[in-house]
Design a protein around this motif. Structure first.
Motif, mmCIF file in Angstrom:
data_model
loop_
_atom_site.group_PDB
_atom_site.id
_atom_site.type_symbol
_atom_site.label_atom_id
_atom_site.label_comp_id
_atom_site.label_asym_id
_atom_site.label_seq_id
_atom_site.Cartn_x
_atom_site.Cartn_y
_atom_site.Cartn_z
ATOM 1 N N ASP A 1 0.830 -1.215 0.000
ATOM 2 C CA ASP A 1 0.000 0.000 0.000
ATOM 3 C C ASP A 1 0.862 1.261 0.000
ATOM 4 O O ASP A 1 0.949 2.002 0.985
ATOM 5 C CB ASP A 1 -0.932 -0.011 1.215
ATOM 6 C CG ASP A 1 -2.046 1.024 1.084
ATOM 7 O OD1 ASP A 1 -2.543 1.220 -0.035
ATOM 8 O OD2 ASP A 1 -2.415 1.609 2.109
ATOM 9 N N THR A 2 1.460 1.533 -1.129
ATOM 10 C CA THR A 2 2.487 2.575 -1.245
ATOM 11 C C THR A 2 1.913 3.900 -1.744
ATOM 12 O O THR A 2 2.100 4.283 -2.896
ATOM 13 C CB THR A 2 3.593 2.092 -2.192
ATOM 14 O OG1 THR A 2 2.983 1.541 -3.378
ATOM 15 C CG2 THR A 2 4.423 1.004 -1.549
ATOM 16 N N GLU B 1 -5.592 -7.256 -3.902
ATOM 17 C CA GLU B 1 -7.012 -6.900 -3.843
ATOM 18 C C GLU B 1 -7.370 -5.822 -4.867
ATOM 19 O O GLU B 1 -8.534 -5.638 -5.181
ATOM 20 C CB GLU B 1 -7.409 -6.458 -2.430
ATOM 21 C CG GLU B 1 -6.830 -5.133 -1.957
ATOM 22 C CD GLU B 1 -5.484 -5.281 -1.259
ATOM 23 O OE1 GLU B 1 -5.221 -4.497 -0.323
ATOM 24 O OE2 GLU B 1 -4.701 -6.170 -1.650
ATOM 25 N N PHE B 2 -6.377 -5.099 -5.360
ATOM 26 C CA PHE B 2 -6.549 -4.140 -6.461
ATOM 27 C C PHE B 2 -5.174 -3.698 -6.932
ATOM 28 O O PHE B 2 -4.150 -4.189 -6.439
ATOM 29 C CB PHE B 2 -7.411 -2.929 -6.065
ATOM 30 C CG PHE B 2 -7.175 -2.341 -4.700
ATOM 31 C CD1 PHE B 2 -5.906 -1.992 -4.261
ATOM 32 C CD2 PHE B 2 -8.239 -2.106 -3.838
ATOM 33 C CE1 PHE B 2 -5.696 -1.430 -3.017
ATOM 34 C CE2 PHE B 2 -8.040 -1.560 -2.575
ATOM 35 C CZ PHE B 2 -6.766 -1.216 -2.163
ATOM 36 N N GLY B 3 -5.130 -2.793 -7.904
ATOM 37 C CA GLY B 3 -3.873 -2.248 -8.391
ATOM 38 C C GLY B 3 -3.637 -0.855 -7.829
ATOM 39 O O GLY B 3 -4.170 -0.485 -6.780
ATOM 40 N N ARG B 4 -2.837 -0.070 -8.545
ATOM 41 C CA ARG B 4 -2.540 1.292 -8.123
ATOM 42 C C ARG B 4 -2.928 2.262 -9.232
ATOM 43 O O ARG B 4 -3.022 1.901 -10.411
ATOM 44 C CB ARG B 4 -1.045 1.470 -7.808
ATOM 45 C CG ARG B 4 -0.397 0.419 -6.948
ATOM 46 C CD ARG B 4 -1.019 0.222 -5.597
ATOM 47 N NE ARG B 4 -0.953 1.379 -4.706
ATOM 48 C CZ ARG B 4 -1.428 1.377 -3.456
ATOM 49 N NH1 ARG B 4 -2.008 0.285 -2.968
ATOM 50 N NH2 ARG B 4 -1.331 2.456 -2.712
ATOM 51 N N LYS C 1 1.016 13.376 -5.850
ATOM 52 C CA LYS C 1 1.957 14.448 -5.493
ATOM 53 C C LYS C 1 3.114 13.952 -4.640
ATOM 54 O O LYS C 1 4.155 14.611 -4.560
ATOM 55 C CB LYS C 1 1.202 15.563 -4.764
ATOM 56 C CG LYS C 1 0.197 16.300 -5.646
ATOM 57 C CD LYS C 1 -0.507 17.400 -4.865
ATOM 58 C CE LYS C 1 -1.505 18.143 -5.755
ATOM 59 N NZ LYS C 1 -2.224 19.217 -5.013
ATOM 60 N N ALA C 2 2.928 12.799 -3.996
ATOM 61 C CA ALA C 2 4.004 12.218 -3.183
ATOM 62 C C ALA C 2 4.862 11.260 -4.014
ATOM 63 O O ALA C 2 5.625 10.466 -3.450
ATOM 64 C CB ALA C 2 3.422 11.488 -1.983
ATOM 65 N N LEU C 3 4.748 11.363 -5.335
ATOM 66 C CA LEU C 3 5.495 10.491 -6.254
ATOM 67 C C LEU C 3 5.230 9.012 -5.947
ATOM 68 O O LEU C 3 6.138 8.184 -5.892
ATOM 69 C CB LEU C 3 6.992 10.790 -6.193
ATOM 70 C CG LEU C 3 7.407 12.207 -6.610
ATOM 71 C CD1 LEU C 3 8.916 12.370 -6.500
ATOM 72 C CD2 LEU C 3 6.935 12.517 -8.025
ATOM 73 N N SER C 4 3.951 8.701 -5.742
ATOM 74 C CA SER C 4 3.506 7.349 -5.408
ATOM 75 C C SER C 4 2.171 7.097 -6.097
ATOM 76 O O SER C 4 1.679 7.948 -6.844
ATOM 77 C CB SER C 4 3.396 7.184 -3.890
ATOM 78 O OG SER C 4 4.629 7.501 -3.256
ATOM 79 N N ARG C 5 1.574 5.967 -5.835
ATOM 80 C CA ARG C 5 0.296 5.642 -6.464
ATOM 81 C C ARG C 5 -0.712 5.223 -5.394
ATOM 82 O O ARG C 5 -0.357 4.610 -4.390
ATOM 83 C CB ARG C 5 0.463 4.510 -7.489
ATOM 84 C CG ARG C 5 1.417 4.836 -8.646
ATOM 85 C CD ARG C 5 1.340 3.741 -9.712
ATOM 86 N NE ARG C 5 2.411 3.812 -10.703
ATOM 87 C CZ ARG C 5 2.366 4.491 -11.844
ATOM 88 N NH1 ARG C 5 1.273 5.197 -12.129
ATOM 89 N NH2 ARG C 5 3.375 4.483 -12.698
ATOM 90 N N ASP C 6 -1.987 5.533 -5.652
ATOM 91 C CA ASP C 6 -3.065 5.251 -4.713
ATOM 92 C C ASP C 6 -3.844 4.004 -5.141
ATOM 93 O O ASP C 6 -3.477 3.310 -6.086
ATOM 94 C CB ASP C 6 -3.980 6.472 -4.605
ATOM 95 C CG ASP C 6 -3.229 7.711 -4.139
ATOM 96 O OD1 ASP C 6 -2.495 7.600 -3.134
ATOM 97 O OD2 ASP C 6 -3.355 8.779 -4.778
#
Length: 468
Positions: free
Chosen positions: A328-329, A376-379, A385-390
């Motif tokens: 969960d990044t 359970e899902f992707g990103r 904005k934090a250079l990450s994916r939700d």
């Protein structure tokens, strides 16, 4: 009576244990052992209409939600802000690329099917996790979703109900964690199928030097003959007390104990859990991590005849550190997704996944063992904005290997940004139906839910296109 009833309190306090103490491996319960409440004896009728291509399943659950764009569905030509910071590399199958940080994984793509069009609408971990572990959509997308008898059972429990293992081994094993996000994620246990269908739960760390299962050995000073005598005495107490009819949670314990005695005498099962039997070279190949040794244990268990093994990547969704946790990044707490997956998630995947698939194949087990690697899902396609994916449930990738699936194959496709399915959309319901059918179980078989209503094992349709 409601299985959570507090009736017969005194009996429950002495005879029954809490779910946690019943399931936690390493504790010693009634008569000096808790194994009887960890296994399941009642047999269910086998479906005669389907031929089982997969004798067993290893379900590698990537808790937290791995990014499809950083693993098996990279978009190097997507606009800046969507494409990631990693480069793709060609695999040993024409047209299939993976992250260049996964070179060993690239060499086993000829063993797998990638489904790049999995999708659903659940954005919260607990609801999406329940969907991933049962193949049934939850009643709501609620992070507070809790395990209740009206929710559907885990895959492990369905397999135990429909196609129980023969002999002295449990049908299903769940290791090494019970996953949660705030509360325990539903869909890991048997729900309305009854406690007797719960998986054999292993929460000791297989990577520890003294990893063992005390339940598979007798308490000190107790012989098999003495244990059987105690069992006969308990039967007499049960028949006189008639308390079983007042506690649904206690029903079926007779079967548990009879099966337990057989398992205690099973050299085959004790040896399956003895990782010291493996050469250091093999253990090192899987990686000296909890997850790596769990994957090795999964291979040993299917060799011993266990039909369904769930291996969870992490106990928590994680994503904020390189030392523990899941996928969960988001970039919370001033962390960044890419350094974290570069140091933790991708290296662990690179060591375990190709090693497991190659090991199974070389042992002649892959054709009859279905391996499923999925979260359970992707990103989100868009980098935040934090250079990450939700969280992104609207399109992600599942990897299948062996057990009657095609090799070196891609089913379905995402659009050019990995945002939505562009071809052959697949739901978790369809994945469940596919798995059941490959195991020789009709996915549309009906069972009775908590309200005694007939419900199908799956509302999905088996994906014939991935079957060899």
């Amino acid at each position: 009576m409601n299985p959570r009833s507090h009736a017969c309190t005194n009996f429950a306090a002495t005879r029954l244990l809490s779910r946690r103490s019943i399931l936690r491996v390493g504790g010693m319960g009634l008569f000096g052992m808790s194994l009887p409440k960890l296994i399941f004896a009642e047999e269910a009728a086998r479906n005669p209409k389907l031929v089982a291509k997969a004798k067993s399943v290893i379900f590698l659950f990537q808790w937290g939600g791995p990014s499809h764009l950083e693993t098996f569905d990279m978009k190097p030509d997507a606009p800046s802000g969507i494409r990631g910071f990693h480069k793709p590399m060609s695999s040993n199958v024409d047209g299939i690329q993976v992250n260049s940080l996964l070179p060993k994984t690239a060499k086993v793509m000829d063993k797998v099917t990638l489904i790049r069009s999995v999708h659903h609408n659940m954005k919260n971990h607990n609801s999406a996790g329940y969907y991933a572990l049962t193949g049934h959509a939850p009643p709501s997308d609620d992070q507070r979703l809790k395990d209740t008898p009206d929710l559907f059972p885990a895959y492990t429990s369905v397999v135990d109900r429909m196609s129980p293992a023969m002999g002295e081994v449990p049908t299903s094993v769940h290791l090494p964690y019970v996953v949660s996000d705030g509360t325990q994620t539903p869909g890991q246990f048997a729900s309305f199928l009854g406690k007797g269908r719960d998986p054999f739960l292993v929460t000791q760390d297989p990577n520890q030097p003294k990893f063992a299962l005390p339940e598979l050995s007798l308490p000190e000073g107790i012989s098999y003959e003495r244990l059987r005598s105690r069992r006969e005495m308990q039967k007499l107490v049960d028949s006189q007390s008639r308390l079983l009819e007042f506690s649904a949670a206690a029903q079926g314990l007779d079967g548990y104990y009879e099966k337990a005695l057989g398992m205690l005498e099973s050299t085959q099962l004790r040896e399956a859990f003895d990782l010291s039997k493996e050469p250091d070279k093999v253990r090192d190949a899987y990686g000296r991590t909890t997850y790596g040794q769990s994957c090795l244990l999964a291979r040993r268990l299917v060799e011993a005849g266990v039909k369904f093994v769930t291996v969870t990547f992490s106990e928590s969704i994680g994503g904020r550190t390189t030392t523990d946790g899941g996928w969960d990044t988001h970039g919370f707490d001033n962390t960044r997704m890419f350094p974290i997956i570069e140091q933790r998630h991708l290296p662990i995947t690179e060591q375990t996944l190709p090693t497991l698939l190659t090991d199974l194949d070389e042992r002649g087990l892959l054709d009859e063992t279905l391996v499923i690697w999925v979260g359970e899902f992707g990103r989100t396609p868009k980098v935040n904005k934090a250079l990450s994916r939700d969280h992104w449930p609207f399109c992600y990738t599942a990897l299948l290997a062996g057990g009657g699936t095609k090799r070196g194959f891609v089913y379905g496709a995402s659009d050019k940004t990995g945002e939505h399915p562009a071809d052959k959309p697949v739901t978790p319901d369809d994945l469940a139906a596919t798995m059941y059918q490959l195991m020789g179980i009709d996915p549309h078989t009906e069972v009775r839910d908590v309200a005694n209503r007939p419900v199908p094992l799956s509302y999905g349709n088996a994906i014939e296109g991935v079957m060899a």
